[in-house]
Every structure is written in structure tokens, then in C-alpha cells.
Write a protein that holds these residues in place. Structure first.
Motif, PDB file in Angstrom:
ATOM      1  N   ARG A 128       5.039  28.744   0.524  1.00  0.00           N
ATOM      2  CA  ARG A 128       3.781  28.808   1.287  1.00  0.00           C
ATOM      3  C   ARG A 128       4.086  29.077   2.756  1.00  0.00           C
ATOM      4  N   TRP A 129       5.050  28.349   3.292  1.00  0.00           N
ATOM      5  CA  TRP A 129       5.389  28.494   4.711  1.00  0.00           C
ATOM      6  C   TRP A 129       5.861  29.925   5.008  1.00  0.00           C
ATOM      7  N   GLU A 186       2.931  32.207   4.986  1.00  0.00           N
ATOM      8  CA  GLU A 186       2.117  32.010   6.194  1.00  0.00           C
ATOM      9  C   GLU A 186       2.775  32.640   7.420  1.00  0.00           C
ATOM     10  N   TYR A 231       3.684  26.665   9.566  1.00  0.00           N
ATOM     11  CA  TYR A 231       4.048  25.436   8.843  1.00  0.00           C
ATOM     12  C   TYR A 231       2.808  24.577   8.636  1.00  0.00           C
ATOM     13  N   GLN A 233      -1.080  22.688   0.881  1.00  0.00           N
ATOM     14  CA  GLN A 233      -0.541  21.898  -0.230  1.00  0.00           C
ATOM     15  C   GLN A 233      -1.145  20.498  -0.244  1.00  0.00           C
ATOM     16  N   ALA A 283       0.550  25.913   5.960  1.00  0.00           N
ATOM     17  CA  ALA A 283       1.139  25.702   4.626  1.00  0.00           C
ATOM     18  C   ALA A 283       1.021  24.241   4.223  1.00  0.00           C
ATOM     19  N   MET A 335       6.168  24.374  -1.004  1.00  0.00           N
ATOM     20  CA  MET A 335       5.960  24.315   0.451  1.00  0.00           C
ATOM     21  C   MET A 335       6.783  25.386   1.159  1.00  0.00           C
TER      22      MET A 335
END
Lengths: 215, 215
Positions: free
Chosen positions: A25-26, A29, A199, A206, A202, A22
Motif C-alpha cells: 500500500r505504501w 501511495e 505512509y 489498512q 497507506a 502495508m
């Protein structure tokens, strides 16, 4: 070049965004960098191909051309450093943003992990109930200090940075425990992080992995 | 500009170089950067002037002009980044060296700290003896994986880097426990770090603080 990250095929958090992919990913992003995801099972994580990428057999990893990284802190820092906008331009402010990545991972997260480990792995031990207050007290000590430093500010040091990204994901581990309730300013800080469009994207990405795994 | 770091006026380790100022001293010695040291007592560490520098009331801190940092990982990275020679020039190798700083602090050190906390703070609790094997097992799991990755190499990724510096200081926390004895290659790795002239100078400098305090 599109980087590839790894994530749990079956995340133990059931899509709550607590797994460490996470964070990556954040970060990706936030800079608008598309990425591919390779899902790995718990079995695969302990096999030679994954261990060659991550010697400690965990997720996430990050592959981009000839570069392979593990450790969510190192990956988030790498992503933020290579792209403008998620670390301050000013050298001193940049050093402080990096400092907050380390503070999140090395000072705030360890007592939280220790508490999680007790909850997950020592729940059936005779000492479990007696130790819990001790573990919670260690967490509260850190949260008290952190909330004092944050004060009335929106973010830890000026504009939102990779340091805040990491701190928010660390504090989110306490969701559901009630421990954050004693620190309204930290709850609001986490909520500000969770409200960021990057956020949200992301989180949805997930969550989609978990939803798909439920068929 | 000569930076100033803080260190314990009375280090609980009695000059064994286990306090976290050792990491920063070593990094500064590696790049040949002179530094000043301000000693702080345990009382001073919890007072507003020090808390303004370090919100979690610990050592070390690092001050250089308008920049003030805490977190040994952030300071070592800052020092290594600002001076040639202690992080690789190649961008990918540099990212991997930084990754090892994070791995030392976030993957290898936490179970060691958890074990230390039990030894220091839970020794008189009824569960102490029963929990110790659990804690040692967590440490051994990490050491096993680390020694497999290190293999026959001298350092974790090519030439000695700030990542090795951090990993050696983390493994040194196990000195006297006997736990490292099961991993001869890691013992030799630590010994290689300790044999570096910069390490020796840093060690002598922190030992001199303890010796003077005994005066």
C-alpha cells in the motif's frame, strides 16, 4: 490499469499496519497509483483459488492484467521499477536501493521474525524465557550495524527510496518491544518514514479495514 | 570491466558450496562473466575496510567500477539484469523470476536458517532436542507448498532463471539433513540445477579455495 492486492480480512495486528500489505500500500501511495483491495480470510488463504495466486498461502498478492505476483519484496520492487521517482535514475544508485530492499528482508528482518515466532508460538514452551535474551541479542547485533551505517543521514543511500520503505516497515515490527529504544537514530529514521504523507494514507487505509471489521 | 567478489578465506562449509559466494559465482558463470575473487578472513570481515563494503560484516560483496553491492540476492539480481539470458525478456515473466528470488530468500530460506542456527549455536542448550521437530516442521511446511507449485515442471516458471538459481542454492542447504528426501521432485529439481555446466564451474572454483587452504 488498477492493480488489485490482497490483505487480511481480519489482520492479527488489529490495524497496527504490521501486516505485509502495508508495504505494498505504501509503495503504491508513494507513486500515486490507485489500487483495489480484496480481503481474504485465513480459511480462504489456504484454499486452491488463493494458493493458485500465492503458493505459500499468504498475503499480499498483486494482480495487474496478466501479471500475478506474491512476496512483498518483489511487489514493492515491481511497483517502484515501473514508475519513476521511487528508485533512483542512476543505475548504480538504483542497484544500491534494491540492495537495501534485500538487506531489510534478508539480513535485518529474519532475527526479528524469529523473535516474533518465539513470542507467538513458543510462549508456553519451557525454554521460552531462557531463549529470549539470545533472540534479542541477534536483533541488537543487526541494529547496531545498521545504525552505524545510517550514521547521521536521513535515509540509507541519498534520497528516500524503496529500500528505505522496506527497512522502515521491517524496523516497525519492533514497536512495543522496547528494543529500538537503544538506537535513537533508528527510531528517528522510522519516524521520518511514518511522517511521509504516502505512509499516512497507506496506514489509514489498512486501519479502515480493521475498524470496519469491528462493526 | 571485471567485477571482484569476496568469499571466505576459510569457508566453514569446507568447500561444499554452501557459502553465499556460490550463488554469485554461479550467476556470473551463467552469463559467462569472468570475475576476480578477494578472500577475506573472519577477522577481516569485522574490520572497517570490509565493513565499509558490507555494513553487516559478511560475504559476498560485489565491486564493479564505482558500484559496490552486498546481499547475495541483490548481487544475483544485478548480474542477471545487466546481461541478457538469465532473466526473461517478457516484462511479466521477468517480474515473476524476480519474485522467485525473493520467495527463495524470504519464504523458503528463513526456516532453514533458523534450523541451522539451532544446529550450530544451540546444540548444547537444554531445549535443543525438544525444539528440533518444531523447526523441521516449519521447513517441511514450506517444502510441501513449494513442491506442489513446482509440480512436474523442470523449473519454477518456464525456462531456468535467476529465481531457480537462488531456490536451488537455498534447498541445497538441506543436504545431509535427510529432510529433502521426503520431496523427490525437489531433490530432482536441485539435481537439475547442480548438473548445469555453470553450476559445476562455480562449484569447482569455490572448492579450489578450500583445497588450496588445506595445502
Amino acid at each position: 490499469m488498477t492493480p488489485t492486492i490482497t490483505a487480511f480480512a481480519n489482520s492479527p495486528d488489529r490495524g497496527q499496519g504490521q501486516a505485509r500489505d502495508m508495504r505494498v500500500r505504501w509503495a503504491l501511495e508513494e507513486i500515486g497509483q490507485p489500487y483495489d483491495v480484496r480481503l481474504v480470510s485465513f480459511g480462504e488463504m489456504k484454499q486452491p483459488p488463493h494458493l493458485a495466486l500465492h503458493p505459500f498461502g499468504q498475503i499480499p498478492t498483486y494482480e495487474e492484467g496478466n501479471l500475478a505476483l506474491f512476496e512483498s519484496g518483489a511487489i514493492v520492487l515491481h511497483v517502484a521499477q515501473r514508475h519513476p521517482g521511487r528508485l533512483p535514475e542512476d543505475a548504480n544508485a538504483r542497484a544500491r536501493a534494491i540492495m537495501w530492499i534485500f538487506a531489510a528482508l534478508n539480513t535485518v528482518e529474519p532475527p526479528i521474525i524469529e523473535w516474533e515466532q518465539a513470542v507467538y508460538f513458543e510462549r508456553d514452551r519451557p525454554w521460552y524465557q531462557a531463549r529470549l535474551p539470545l533472540l534479542e541479542k541477534r536483533i541488537r547485533g543487526r541494529l547496531e550495524q545498521l545504525s552505524r551505517r545510517l550514521g547521521e543521514a536521513d535515509w540509507l543511500d541519498g534520497a528516500f527510496s524503496a529500500g528505505d520503505l522496506m527497512m522502515v516497515t521491517v524496523l516497525r515490527r519492533l514497536e512495543g518491544s522496547g528494543i529500538l529504544d537503544g538506537y535513537p537514530s533508528l527510531r528517528a529514521y522510522v519516524a521520518r518514514g511514518e511522517a511521509r504523507p504516502a505512509y499516512r494514507r497507506a496506514f489509514e487505509a489498512q486501519l479502515a479495514v480493521f475498524t470496519a471489521s469491528q462493526g
